[in-house]
Design a protein around this motif. Structure first.
Motif, mmCIF file in Angstrom:
data_model
loop_
_atom_site.group_PDB
_atom_site.id
_atom_site.type_symbol
_atom_site.label_atom_id
_atom_site.label_comp_id
_atom_site.label_asym_id
_atom_site.label_seq_id
_atom_site.Cartn_x
_atom_site.Cartn_y
_atom_site.Cartn_z
ATOM 1 N N GLN A 117 0.836 -1.208 0.000
ATOM 2 C CA GLN A 117 0.000 0.000 0.000
ATOM 3 C C GLN A 117 0.862 1.246 0.000
ATOM 4 O OE1 GLN A 117 -2.781 -0.589 3.412
ATOM 5 N NE2 GLN A 117 -4.285 0.157 1.959
ATOM 6 N N ALA A 118 1.852 1.255 0.881
ATOM 7 C CA ALA A 118 2.688 2.443 1.052
ATOM 8 C C ALA A 118 3.514 2.756 -0.192
ATOM 9 C CB ALA A 118 3.610 2.251 2.253
ATOM 10 N N LYS A 119 3.774 1.746 -1.031
ATOM 11 C CA LYS A 119 4.601 1.940 -2.216
ATOM 12 C C LYS A 119 3.824 2.519 -3.399
ATOM 13 C CE LYS A 119 7.975 -1.677 -1.147
ATOM 14 N NZ LYS A 119 8.457 -3.039 -1.499
ATOM 15 N N LEU A 120 2.502 2.547 -3.320
ATOM 16 C CA LEU A 120 1.715 3.105 -4.418
ATOM 17 C C LEU A 120 1.974 4.608 -4.525
ATOM 18 C CD1 LEU A 120 -1.643 1.171 -3.938
ATOM 19 C CD2 LEU A 120 -0.073 0.983 -5.869
ATOM 20 N N PRO A 121 1.891 5.176 -5.731
ATOM 21 C CA PRO A 121 2.197 6.600 -5.913
ATOM 22 C C PRO A 121 1.297 7.512 -5.090
ATOM 23 C CG PRO A 121 1.101 5.693 -7.849
ATOM 24 C CD PRO A 121 1.473 4.535 -6.991
ATOM 25 N N GLU A 122 1.862 8.651 -4.704
ATOM 26 C CA GLU A 122 1.108 9.584 -3.861
ATOM 27 C C GLU A 122 -0.110 10.141 -4.591
ATOM 28 O OE1 GLU A 122 2.062 13.461 -1.065
ATOM 29 O OE2 GLU A 122 3.598 11.988 -1.552
ATOM 30 N N LEU A 124 -2.853 9.272 -6.723
ATOM 31 C CA LEU A 124 -3.485 8.034 -7.136
ATOM 32 C C LEU A 124 -4.411 8.238 -8.338
ATOM 33 C CD1 LEU A 124 -4.443 6.480 -3.673
ATOM 34 C CD2 LEU A 124 -2.591 5.773 -5.171
ATOM 35 N N SER A 125 -4.176 7.452 -9.391
ATOM 36 C CA SER A 125 -5.114 7.390 -10.504
ATOM 37 C C SER A 125 -6.297 6.538 -10.052
ATOM 38 C CB SER A 125 -4.435 6.722 -11.702
ATOM 39 O OG SER A 125 -4.123 5.366 -11.392
ATOM 40 N N PRO A 126 -7.413 6.544 -10.800
ATOM 41 C CA PRO A 126 -8.540 5.677 -10.411
ATOM 42 C C PRO A 126 -8.123 4.213 -10.271
ATOM 43 C CG PRO A 126 -9.268 7.276 -12.030
ATOM 44 C CD PRO A 126 -7.790 7.436 -11.916
ATOM 45 N N GLU A 127 -7.251 3.735 -11.169
ATOM 46 C CA GLU A 127 -6.807 2.339 -11.107
ATOM 47 C C GLU A 127 -5.955 2.104 -9.863
ATOM 48 O OE1 GLU A 127 -6.457 4.327 -13.764
ATOM 49 O OE2 GLU A 127 -8.073 3.468 -14.971
ATOM 50 N N ALA A 128 -5.039 3.035 -9.570
ATOM 51 C CA ALA A 128 -4.189 2.891 -8.391
ATOM 52 C C ALA A 128 -5.021 2.991 -7.113
ATOM 53 C CB ALA A 128 -3.098 3.957 -8.390
ATOM 54 N N ALA A 129 -6.061 3.829 -7.140
ATOM 55 C CA ALA A 129 -6.928 3.952 -5.969
ATOM 56 C C ALA A 129 -7.644 2.641 -5.687
ATOM 57 C CB ALA A 129 -7.946 5.068 -6.184
ATOM 58 N N ARG A 130 -8.098 1.984 -6.747
ATOM 59 C CA ARG A 130 -8.768 0.694 -6.553
ATOM 60 C C ARG A 130 -7.785 -0.352 -6.028
ATOM 61 N NH1 ARG A 130 -13.042 0.070 -11.612
ATOM 62 N NH2 ARG A 130 -14.044 2.101 -11.334
ATOM 63 N N GLU A 131 -6.548 -0.311 -6.516
ATOM 64 C CA GLU A 131 -5.539 -1.246 -6.019
ATOM 65 C C GLU A 131 -5.238 -0.963 -4.552
ATOM 66 O OE1 GLU A 131 -2.486 -4.188 -5.810
ATOM 67 O OE2 GLU A 131 -4.353 -3.902 -6.921
ATOM 68 N N PHE A 132 -5.186 0.307 -4.188
ATOM 69 C CA PHE A 132 -4.947 0.680 -2.792
ATOM 70 C C PHE A 132 -6.057 0.127 -1.902
ATOM 71 C CE2 PHE A 132 -5.236 3.417 0.924
ATOM 72 C CZ PHE A 132 -3.913 3.579 1.297
ATOM 73 N N VAL A 168 -12.835 3.904 -2.070
ATOM 74 C CA VAL A 168 -12.390 4.729 -3.201
ATOM 75 C C VAL A 168 -12.946 6.133 -3.070
ATOM 76 C CG1 VAL A 168 -12.599 5.061 -5.688
ATOM 77 C CG2 VAL A 168 -12.036 2.811 -4.797
ATOM 78 N N SER A 169 -14.215 6.241 -2.683
ATOM 79 C CA SER A 169 -14.826 7.553 -2.506
ATOM 80 C C SER A 169 -14.073 8.358 -1.451
ATOM 81 C CB SER A 169 -16.296 7.397 -2.094
ATOM 82 O OG SER A 169 -17.024 6.735 -3.099
ATOM 83 N N ALA A 170 -13.721 7.709 -0.339
ATOM 84 C CA ALA A 170 -13.024 8.405 0.744
ATOM 85 C C ALA A 170 -11.661 8.906 0.298
ATOM 86 C CB ALA A 170 -12.873 7.472 1.952
#
Length: 218
Positions: A117-122, A124-132, A168-170
């Motif tokens: 989680q912490a390694k995902l980019p600051e 967040l694209s919609p796709e990265a947000a869903r992965e998070f 995702v909304s949050a």
């Protein structure tokens, strides 16, 4: 006959999984009707398994079938958000107490998920947000599963779609929430590893309360 039955089940399961993991988690789908024919073409199955999958989603409480209108995706209400967080708190606190008492804290797997989680980019694209949020869900599910109660695990897993949707909304409603989530997760894990059940419950309650308040603010 068996092969035909298996193929039908496979198509239904494929449609069910696709709807849960790709369609229902989209906030734009809330309050709208689903088109069976379009979904069948998108998933690559006939309309029958799509219809069967929708019936399963009705039993999950995620879809409503409206006569002469079709499959409707009801919006997640403020009350449902509050109830979701309350139920999560009950289940997670129970699991925390059990894994501490029985010495089964899944520290390694939970830490690995948190590190991803912490390694995902600051940003967040919609796709990265869903992965998070997928990793967020996994982090909590790992705690639940470690308690060793299959019924509780299945019950918690059923919350998956709504958890991703509200999560995702949050993320997009609150700046800096990604960093806060990781910090709150670390607090939960540290409390579990310390063997302090009361501290773990407090950390879980705080994490869920912050998320609930963000969601109810808008």
């Amino acid at each position: 006959m068996r092969k035909s039955s298996g193929t039908a089940a496979s198509g239904r399961e494929k449609a069910y999984a696709y709807l849960r993991e790709n369609i229902l988690i989209d906030p734009e789908v809330q309050g709208k009707f689903l088109n069976e024919q379009e979904l069948a073409a998108e998933i690559g199955v006939s309309r029958t398994p799509v219809r069967e999958a929708l019936l399963l989603l009705v039993s999950d409480g995620l879809v409503e079938l409206i006569p002469q209108r079709g499959a409707y995706v009801p919006p997640v209400t403020g009350r449902e958000m509050s109830e979701l967080m309350e139920l999560r708190g009950i289940l997670e606190s129970h699991a925390a107490r059990l894994v501490i008492e029985q010495g089964r804290v899944p520290a390694k797997t939970m830490q690995e998920t948190l590190d991803q989680q912490a390694k995902l980019p600051e940003e967040l694209s919609p796709e990265a947000a869903r992965e998070f949020i997928r990793l967020d869900t996994l982090f909590h599910q790992q705690l639940i599963d470690a308690a060793g109660n299959e019924l509780i695990s299945r019950t918690y897993s059923k919350l998956h779609v709504r958890q991703i949707l509200v999560g995702v909304s949050a993320l997009f409603r609150t700046g800096g929430r990604r960093e806060q989530v990781c910090a709150e997760h670390q607090d939960i894990l540290d409390a579990l590893m310390s063997g302090d059940a009361a501290k773990a419950q407090k950390a879980i309650d705080h994490h869920l309360a912050v998320t609930r308040d963000i969601l109810l603010r808008t």
